[in-house]
Write a protein that holds these residues in place. Structure first.
Motif, PDB file in Angstrom:
ATOM      1  N   ARG A   9       0.866  -1.175   0.000  1.00 60.88           N
ATOM      2  CA  ARG A   9       0.000   0.000   0.000  1.00 60.88           C
ATOM      3  C   ARG A   9       0.901   1.223   0.000  1.00 60.88           C
ATOM      4  NH1 ARG A   9      -4.362   0.323   4.562  1.00 60.88           N
ATOM      5  NH2 ARG A   9      -4.948  -1.595   3.518  1.00 60.88           N
ATOM      6  N   HIS A  10       0.613   2.158  -0.888  1.00 62.30           N
ATOM      7  CA  HIS A  10       1.376   3.398  -0.956  1.00 62.30           C
ATOM      8  C   HIS A  10       0.664   4.450  -0.120  1.00 62.30           C
ATOM      9  CE1 HIS A  10       3.743   1.566  -4.088  1.00 62.30           C
ATOM     10  NE2 HIS A  10       2.625   1.264  -4.733  1.00 62.30           N
ATOM     11  N   LEU A  11       1.357   4.934   0.904  1.00 65.41           N
ATOM     12  CA  LEU A  11       0.804   5.930   1.816  1.00 65.41           C
ATOM     13  C   LEU A  11       1.570   7.217   1.616  1.00 65.41           C
ATOM     14  CD1 LEU A  11       0.757   3.520   4.846  1.00 65.41           C
ATOM     15  CD2 LEU A  11      -1.209   4.183   3.459  1.00 65.41           C
ATOM     16  N   GLY A  12       0.871   8.300   1.341  1.00 59.61           N
ATOM     17  CA  GLY A  12       1.566   9.546   1.051  1.00 59.61           C
ATOM     18  C   GLY A  12       0.941  10.743   1.717  1.00 59.61           C
ATOM     19  N   VAL A  13       1.742  11.790   1.754  1.00 55.90           N
ATOM     20  CA  VAL A  13       1.288  13.060   2.301  1.00 55.90           C
ATOM     21  C   VAL A  13       1.937  14.171   1.482  1.00 55.90           C
ATOM     22  CG1 VAL A  13       3.121  13.170   4.052  1.00 55.90           C
ATOM     23  CG2 VAL A  13       1.006  14.419   4.411  1.00 55.90           C
ATOM     24  N   HIS A  14       1.166  15.205   1.200  1.00 51.65           N
ATOM     25  CA  HIS A  14       1.711  16.385   0.525  1.00 51.65           C
ATOM     26  C   HIS A  14       2.208  17.343   1.594  1.00 51.65           C
ATOM     27  CE1 HIS A  14       1.916  20.242  -1.545  1.00 51.65           C
ATOM     28  NE2 HIS A  14       2.205  19.504  -2.596  1.00 51.65           N
ATOM     29  N   ILE A  15       3.408  17.893   1.398  1.00 49.37           N
ATOM     30  CA  ILE A  15       3.995  18.829   2.360  1.00 49.37           C
ATOM     31  C   ILE A  15       4.302  20.124   1.632  1.00 49.37           C
ATOM     32  CG2 ILE A  15       5.914  19.268   3.953  1.00 49.37           C
ATOM     33  CD1 ILE A  15       6.145  16.238   4.349  1.00 49.37           C
ATOM     34  N   ASP A  16       3.856  21.222   2.197  1.00 47.37           N
ATOM     35  CA  ASP A  16       4.082  22.538   1.604  1.00 47.37           C
ATOM     36  C   ASP A  16       5.478  23.050   1.942  1.00 47.37           C
ATOM     37  OD1 ASP A  16       1.628  22.770   0.269  1.00 47.37           O
ATOM     38  OD2 ASP A  16       0.635  23.428   2.101  1.00 47.37           O
ATOM     39  N   ARG A  17       6.473  22.296   1.553  1.00 49.64           N
ATOM     40  CA  ARG A  17       7.890  22.662   1.634  1.00 49.64           C
ATOM     41  C   ARG A  17       8.567  22.024   0.431  1.00 49.64           C
ATOM     42  NH1 ARG A  17      10.109  23.795   6.903  1.00 49.64           N
ATOM     43  NH2 ARG A  17      12.099  24.019   5.809  1.00 49.64           N
ATOM     44  N   SER A  18       9.696  22.549   0.048  1.00 52.77           N
ATOM     45  CA  SER A  18      10.393  21.992  -1.117  1.00 52.77           C
ATOM     46  C   SER A  18      10.855  20.569  -0.832  1.00 52.77           C
ATOM     47  CB  SER A  18      11.595  22.864  -1.477  1.00 52.77           C
ATOM     48  OG  SER A  18      12.639  22.682  -0.534  1.00 52.77           O
ATOM     49  N   ALA A  19      10.997  19.809  -1.898  1.00 49.87           N
ATOM     50  CA  ALA A  19      11.502  18.443  -1.763  1.00 49.87           C
ATOM     51  C   ALA A  19      12.895  18.451  -1.148  1.00 49.87           C
ATOM     52  CB  ALA A  19      11.514  17.750  -3.130  1.00 49.87           C
ATOM     53  N   THR A  20      13.693  19.453  -1.486  1.00 48.64           N
ATOM     54  CA  THR A  20      15.042  19.563  -0.936  1.00 48.64           C
ATOM     55  C   THR A  20      14.998  19.731   0.574  1.00 48.64           C
ATOM     56  OG1 THR A  20      15.833  20.541  -2.994  1.00 48.64           O
ATOM     57  CG2 THR A  20      17.189  20.885  -1.038  1.00 48.64           C
ATOM     58  N   ASP A  21      14.126  20.613   1.071  1.00 48.34           N
ATOM     59  CA  ASP A  21      13.998  20.838   2.514  1.00 48.34           C
ATOM     60  C   ASP A  21      13.500  19.584   3.234  1.00 48.34           C
ATOM     61  OD1 ASP A  21      14.777  23.472   2.179  1.00 48.34           O
ATOM     62  OD2 ASP A  21      12.767  24.313   2.480  1.00 48.34           O
ATOM     63  N   VAL A  22      12.487  18.951   2.664  1.00 42.51           N
ATOM     64  CA  VAL A  22      11.900  17.770   3.297  1.00 42.51           C
ATOM     65  C   VAL A  22      12.912  16.633   3.318  1.00 42.51           C
ATOM     66  CG1 VAL A  22      10.083  16.017   3.112  1.00 42.51           C
ATOM     67  CG2 VAL A  22       9.539  18.445   2.769  1.00 42.51           C
ATOM     68  N   TYR A  23      13.601  16.419   2.212  1.00 44.94           N
ATOM     69  CA  TYR A  23      14.603  15.355   2.160  1.00 44.94           C
ATOM     70  C   TYR A  23      15.717  15.618   3.170  1.00 44.94           C
ATOM     71  CZ  TYR A  23      18.070  12.056   0.634  1.00 44.94           C
ATOM     72  OH  TYR A  23      18.990  11.041   0.624  1.00 44.94           O
ATOM     73  N   ALA A  24      16.190  16.854   3.248  1.00 43.51           N
ATOM     74  CA  ALA A  24      17.274  17.182   4.181  1.00 43.51           C
ATOM     75  C   ALA A  24      16.870  16.859   5.615  1.00 43.51           C
ATOM     76  CB  ALA A  24      17.662  18.655   4.054  1.00 43.51           C
ATOM     77  N   TYR A  25      15.649  17.173   5.990  1.00 42.87           N
ATOM     78  CA  TYR A  25      15.187  16.909   7.354  1.00 42.87           C
ATOM     79  C   TYR A  25      14.938  15.413   7.576  1.00 42.87           C
ATOM     80  CZ  TYR A  25      12.535  17.101  11.661  1.00 42.87           C
ATOM     81  OH  TYR A  25      12.108  16.900  12.950  1.00 42.87           O
ATOM     82  N   ALA A  26      14.172  14.815   6.687  1.00 40.90           N
ATOM     83  CA  ALA A  26      13.761  13.425   6.892  1.00 40.90           C
ATOM     84  C   ALA A  26      14.916  12.438   6.733  1.00 40.90           C
ATOM     85  CB  ALA A  26      12.632  13.072   5.926  1.00 40.90           C
ATOM     86  N   SER A  27      15.946  12.801   5.997  1.00 34.91           N
ATOM     87  CA  SER A  27      17.071  11.878   5.799  1.00 34.91           C
ATOM     88  C   SER A  27      18.075  11.920   6.940  1.00 34.91           C
ATOM     89  CB  SER A  27      17.783  12.183   4.479  1.00 34.91           C
ATOM     90  OG  SER A  27      18.412  13.454   4.526  1.00 34.91           O
ATOM     91  N   ASP A  28      17.897  12.823   7.882  1.00 38.37           N
ATOM     92  CA  ASP A  28      18.787  12.900   9.038  1.00 38.37           C
ATOM     93  C   ASP A  28      18.221  12.003  10.149  1.00 38.37           C
ATOM     94  OD1 ASP A  28      20.276  13.490  11.285  1.00 38.37           O
ATOM     95  OD2 ASP A  28      20.166  15.664  11.010  1.00 38.37           O
TER      96      ASP A  28
END
Length: 137
Positions: A9-28
């Motif tokens: 099952r693919h579970l997703g959420v839209h976030i009103d921030r750039s992919a770069t910002d979200v990746y930087a935070y979530a990958s830490d």
């Protein structure tokens, strides 16, 4: 009862921030306790580069992340106390001006329908916390 062997099952959420910002935070991995409660309340780095998550509903688990990349890949392997390893595909996908974070929940062979729904609820809650944290920052 297990009405579907395997499956995803693919579970997703839209976030009103750039992919770069979200990746930087979530990958830490140090940020995991703030948003990924399914992995626990604390994390520490192991000598081999993996991370140990403690106070998890699963117990003490090892988490190994995909190397940092420019593709938004946040895949990780979770090794349970039993020694079983579960692969979790996760993507941060640009959707200017924001992004979408998609977690592919893979049904484990032994999971009942109730187990799969519980897991989906936990992942959805984690993604919602990630959205709330990043949109309020």
């Amino acid at each position: 009862m297990n009405s579907t062997a395997g499956g995803s099952r693919h579970l997703g959420v839209h976030i009103d921030r750039s992919a770069t910002d979200v990746y930087a935070y979530a990958s830490d991995p140090a940020n995991l306790p703030a948003w990924a409660h399914g992995l626990g309340g604390s994390v520490e780095k192991a000598a081999d580069g993996a991370w140990i998550a403690d106070s998890s509903p699963l117990g003490r688990v090892r988490v190994a992340f995909a190397p940092r990349n420019d593709l938004g890949v946040l895949d990780h392997y979770v090794t349970l106390p039993s020694g079983k390893t579960v692969y979790n595909p996760v993507r941060v996908i640009a959707d200017a001006p924001g992004c979408e974070v998609v977690f592919t929940l893979r049904r484990q062979p032994e999971a009942t329908d109730a187990d799969f729904e519980r897991d989906a609820g936990m992942v959805t809650a984690d993604l919602t916390r990630l959205k709330e944290l990043l949109e309020s920052a």
